[in-house]
Scaffold this active site. Structure first.
Site, PDB file in Angstrom:
ATOM      1  N   ALA A  48       0.819  -1.303  -0.109  1.00  0.00           N
ATOM      2  CA  ALA A  48      -0.048   0.146   0.077  1.00  0.00           C
ATOM      3  C   ALA A  48       0.894   1.276  -0.070  1.00  0.00           C
ATOM      4  O   ALA A  48       0.661   2.033  -0.665  1.00  0.00           O
ATOM      5  CB  ALA A  48      -0.880   0.062   1.166  1.00  0.00           C
ATOM      6  N   GLU A 130      35.816 -17.047 -26.377  1.00  0.00           N
ATOM      7  CA  GLU A 130      34.839 -17.007 -25.079  1.00  0.00           C
ATOM      8  C   GLU A 130      33.940 -18.097 -25.289  1.00  0.00           C
ATOM      9  O   GLU A 130      33.520 -18.506 -26.408  1.00  0.00           O
ATOM     10  CB  GLU A 130      34.304 -15.472 -24.882  1.00  0.00           C
ATOM     11  N   CYS A 433       4.595 -40.398 -54.612  1.00  0.00           N
ATOM     12  CA  CYS A 433       4.228 -39.391 -53.469  1.00  0.00           C
ATOM     13  C   CYS A 433       3.277 -40.183 -52.428  1.00  0.00           C
ATOM     14  O   CYS A 433       2.004 -40.670 -52.932  1.00  0.00           O
ATOM     15  CB  CYS A 433       3.906 -38.296 -53.999  1.00  0.00           C
TER      16      CYS A 433
HETATM   17  S1  IVH Z   1      28.552 -12.745 -30.320  1.00  0.00           S
HETATM   18  C1  IVH Z   1      27.104 -10.080 -33.537  1.00  0.00           C
HETATM   19  N1  IVH Z   1      29.139 -14.150 -27.924  1.00  0.00           N
HETATM   20  O1  IVH Z   1      24.831 -17.340 -29.918  1.00  0.00           O
HETATM   21  C2  IVH Z   1      27.325 -11.270 -32.770  1.00  0.00           C
HETATM   22  N2  IVH Z   1      26.998 -14.689 -29.055  1.00  0.00           N
HETATM   23  O2  IVH Z   1      24.512 -18.464 -32.497  1.00  0.00           O
HETATM   24  C3  IVH Z   1      26.519 -11.492 -31.700  1.00  0.00           C
HETATM   25  N3  IVH Z   1      25.868 -16.515 -27.853  1.00  0.00           N
HETATM   26  O3  IVH Z   1      22.415 -15.064 -31.126  1.00  0.00           O
HETATM   27  C4  IVH Z   1      26.657 -12.552 -30.936  1.00  0.00           C
HETATM   28  N4  IVH Z   1      27.154 -17.056 -26.319  1.00  0.00           N
HETATM   29  O4  IVH Z   1      22.623 -15.631 -28.318  1.00  0.00           O
HETATM   30  C5  IVH Z   1      28.165 -13.903 -29.190  1.00  0.00           C
HETATM   31  N5  IVH Z   1      29.988 -15.178 -26.263  1.00  0.00           N
HETATM   32  C6  IVH Z   1      28.858 -14.973 -27.058  1.00  0.00           C
HETATM   33  C7  IVH Z   1      27.887 -15.876 -27.273  1.00  0.00           C
HETATM   34  C8  IVH Z   1      26.872 -15.413 -28.266  1.00  0.00           C
HETATM   35  C9  IVH Z   1      26.089 -17.139 -26.754  1.00  0.00           C
HETATM   36  C10 IVH Z   1      24.487 -16.691 -28.598  1.00  0.00           C
HETATM   37  C11 IVH Z   1      23.870 -15.445 -29.128  1.00  0.00           C
HETATM   38  C12 IVH Z   1      23.680 -15.513 -30.549  1.00  0.00           C
HETATM   39  C13 IVH Z   1      23.850 -17.022 -30.738  1.00  0.00           C
HETATM   40  C14 IVH Z   1      24.427 -17.094 -32.126  1.00  0.00           C
END
Ligand code: IVH
Length: 712
Positions: A48, A130, A433
């Protein structure tokens, strides 16, 4: 708090100065209450009391609208139940990544990047490596350091507004200190293994649905309409990319990541810089070896060019950057019984064998169907006739090895002959088919057997329609695969070809048995559906071409065709007049960079088939097709111009020159003709330069070109 300052003064009696001070105080108090409630899970004031603060804030804003703050609490949803997700148009498109499945493909990526930038193998080039987090991407928009919006990726251009939900995630700061005025931070929302197991245990105990894997759980939790549910699901966030920024964050990818850290975001601790592919691959091995102990799912390692100026030069393909690649981990495997082989007929008539399996868990997901590719694959041969699986064929009743990698549909990799039942017979691929009984034929050089029924084959017609309404095509809200199946089978209001969609409302109005009287439909949903259809009568040319479902013409091909021909009229005329294999229209089509003879022949053939053509004409008569002009590039000096590069370029590679010109809205052609607007000629230019001269086409050198596009 209610007693301090002007809080007791009636809103009507406040002076402007007092109102401004109180609005600031209210913004801070409401923000503190939100934080205590959502992120610290320790509410400090009663519901509230909270409502009273919000109401007073709204009242003061109503009397002094000009004093409304940019971080006004009235714009924030603060844990309230949102009414469906609004749409968010991303200021900068959210892209995906190209995949690499082996070391060779990583080496090929490095070579491609170097070739594009004209760097020799010995020249330094730093990458970042990464983990690729297996979650869902999210874009967070901060204005003057305040989180104002969070949006899912959606189709990359338009996502869902999940701001209220994102505010409940502890890893996401609500406020940033010393951030640029506009900053969009992008990253991955994910759920840890421990949290996932606890969530599923709770769901199982309550008898509700359990999630197949942490990624589904994260997505299901983020996309909750009720933010209090999201709040009860422990989601996490790693920042790794950005969208719109009002000023540069750093000069390198790794610099931006460091900046994200300073701003209070979580970034992945396994991110490193590598000076060559060897370095990338050893980081891949290191991350892979530690994968099981990470506590959350990753499905590969992402490599990115570190230098942001080089990233800018490399630019993008239609949906992926040239400067990054995802090196995926090998697929996950399991053995199970093959119960049956079904044949599905696709929109291009392809007969695709589908394995029906005894359900089995592969990498955390229950799999009961898998693709078997084509008849050769089942028989143990590849497209050249060479043996695969050492020639072992696949039979119903066999034990088969199933695998899946990332999102792709599960596949069958091997078969265990030792466990083959004595009665198992070789699989005979149908030559009719299964849907319409027409002959299914396999043309020389085609791995696939196709139904020859064309428009009379219901499976092809229905798959074409599903493709037509799919997200990258017409994307009509409320008209998905399920509704298409219903309308296709409907005798009162049939939809048998795309044009029928646009006459639905008119036919419904003339019909006694109204759609709104049916189960599953009401007045409101029918009105909404008809409006959604109406909204799509205006359609960009590239989307229309893609929606037609022409074999070999995908999203990229459609964009190339649209950008080249610009209008439907020009495209249609060219396809109608073109002959496969010869003539000026054929030459022109093949001269479009990225368009090959297979795509070209397929597009032309579609326009020359009488019934296909008639159906197309009926469709286009219902539409207003928008010309292809890239809004962002419309004002560039080379937008809409046809440019030819010839001779040696010294400041950039041919690929880079072409990509840049296209990004500015120019069409790059391989040959000089009367339609060419500009020839950029470097040293050694030969026949094309002579032709340009003969045709009186303007010709400039590389430096003038760079000046023209503002890059000198
Ligand atoms: S960079 C322009 N970094 O992977 C590039 N994407 O398969 C932007 N993802 O849509 C993406 N970890 O959801 C990037 N360390 C990472 C990532 C990452 C996961 C995902 C993200 C992207 C998808 C592509």
């Amino acid at each position: 708090m209610a007693e301090i300052g002007t809080a007791g003064v009636s809103v009507d009696d406040l002076t402007e100065a007092q109102a401004a001070v109180e609005l600031a105080r209210l913004a801070a108090a409401i923000d503190a209450a939100n934080r205590a409630y959502h992120t610290e899970d320790a509410p400090e004031i009663s519901d509230a009391g909270y409502d009273a603060l919000k109401r007073r804030n709204a009242d003061i804003e109503a009397r002094f609208p000009l004093l409304k703050r940019t971080d006004s609490p009235s714009e924030q949803v603060g844990g309230a139940v949102s009414e469906g997700f609004g749409k968010v148009v991303h200021a900068v498109r959210m892209l995906s990544l190209e995949n690499a499945f082996g070391r060779d493909e990583v080496a090929a990526f490095d070579e491609r990047v170097r070739r594009f930038l004209n760097l020799g193998p010995e020249q330094a080039l730093t990458y970042t490596a990464e983990p690729k987090i297996d979650g869902l991407s999210l874009s967070l928009r901060y204005e003057n350091g305040v989180l104002v919006q969070a949006a899912t990726r959606g189709d990359g251009e338009v996502g869902e507004n999940v701001t209220a939900n994102a505010r409940t995630i502890a890893d996401i700061p609500q406020n940033l200190v010393s951030a640029p005025p506009v900053l969009e931070v992008r990253g991955e929302v994910y759920m840890s293994h421990v949290d996932f197991q606890a969530l599923n245990a709770r769901a199982a105990a309550e008898g509700s649905k359990v999630f197949a894997n942490p990624r589904n759980a994260a997505a299901g939790s983020l996309r909750q309409l009720d933010a209090t549910i999201t709040k009860s699901r422990p989601l996490r966030f790693f920042a790794y990319a950005w969208g719109e920024v009002s000023e540069p964050l750093a000069a390198t990818q790794s610099g931006v990541i460091a900046r994200f850290n300073e701003l209070g975001f979580k970034t992945n601790p396994l991110t490193v810089n590598c000076s060559d592919t060897e370095g990338l691959l050893s980081q891949y091995d290191r991350i892979g070896a530690g994968r099981a102990d990470l506590g959350y799912d990753i499905d590969g390692v992402v490599y990115k060019v570190d230098d942001l100026e080089l990233q800018r030069r490399l630019g993008f393909r239609s949906t992926t950057p040239r400067w990054a690649i995802a090196h995926k981990f090998p697929a996950e495997l399991a053995w199970t019984r093959l119960l049956a082989i079904d044949i599905q007929v696709g929109r291009t008539g392809a007969l695709s064998p589908v394995a029906r399996l005894q359900p089995v868990t592969v990498g955390g997901v229950v799999v009961s169907n898998a693709t078997l590719h084509n008849e050769d694959y089942i028989a143990g041969r590849d497209s050249t006739g060479a043996a695969i699986r050492e020639g072992r064929d696949i039979r119903v009743g066999d034990w088969v090895e199933v695998y899946r990698a990332g999102d792709v549909i599960p596949k069958i990799r091997d078969v265990d002959l030792a466990r083959r039942p004595a009665a198992a017979m070789p699989y005979v691929f149908p030559d009719k088919c299964p849907e319409c009984g027409s002959d299914a034929v396999r043309e020389a050089g085609d791995a696939v057997r196709r139904c020859t029924g064309g428009m009379i084959c219901p499976a092809q017609a229905i798959e074409k329609l599903k493709h037509f309404v799919s997200r990258a095509a017409f994307d009509i809200e409320g008209l998905g695969a399920k509704q298409i199946e219903m309308f296709f089978a409907d005798d009162m209001l049939p939809v048998r070809e795309p044009a029928d969609i646009f006459t639905l409302a008119e036919r419904d109005a003339a019909n006694l048995a109204k759609l709104s009287h049916r189960d599953g439909f009401g007045e409101k949903s029918v009105t909404k559906l008809f409006q959604a259809i109406e909204d799509k009568r205006q359609i960009p040319l590239a989307r229309l071409i893609f929606a037609l479902g022409i074999r070999h013409v995908g999203e990229t091909g459609s964009a190339l065709l649209a950008n080249h021909y610009v209008s439907w009229a020009a495209f249609e005329r060219a396809m109608t007049e073109a002959e496969v294999g010869q003539g000026p229209e054929w030459e022109e089509l093949n001269a479009i960079d990225g368009v090959g003879s297979v795509l070209a022949a397929s597009a032309i053939t579609t326009f020359h088939q009488a019934h296909e053509r008639a159906s197309l004409d009926r469709l286009v008569a219902q539409l207003q097709v928008q010309d292809a002009v890239m809004a962002r590039t419309a004002d560039s000096p080379v937008s809409g111009k046809t440019v030819v590069f010839t001779g040696t370029l010294e400041k950039m590679t041919r690929a880079e020159a072409k990509a840049r010109a296209e990004a500015l809205g120019a069409k790059v052609s391989g040959s000089v003709s009367a339609k060419t607007d500009l020839v950029v000629a470097g040293p050694g230019a030969g026949s094309k330069a002579r032709q340009a001269e003969a045709l009186g086409v303007e010709m400039i050198d590389e430096d003038s070109w760079l000046r023209l596009i503002g890059a000198a």
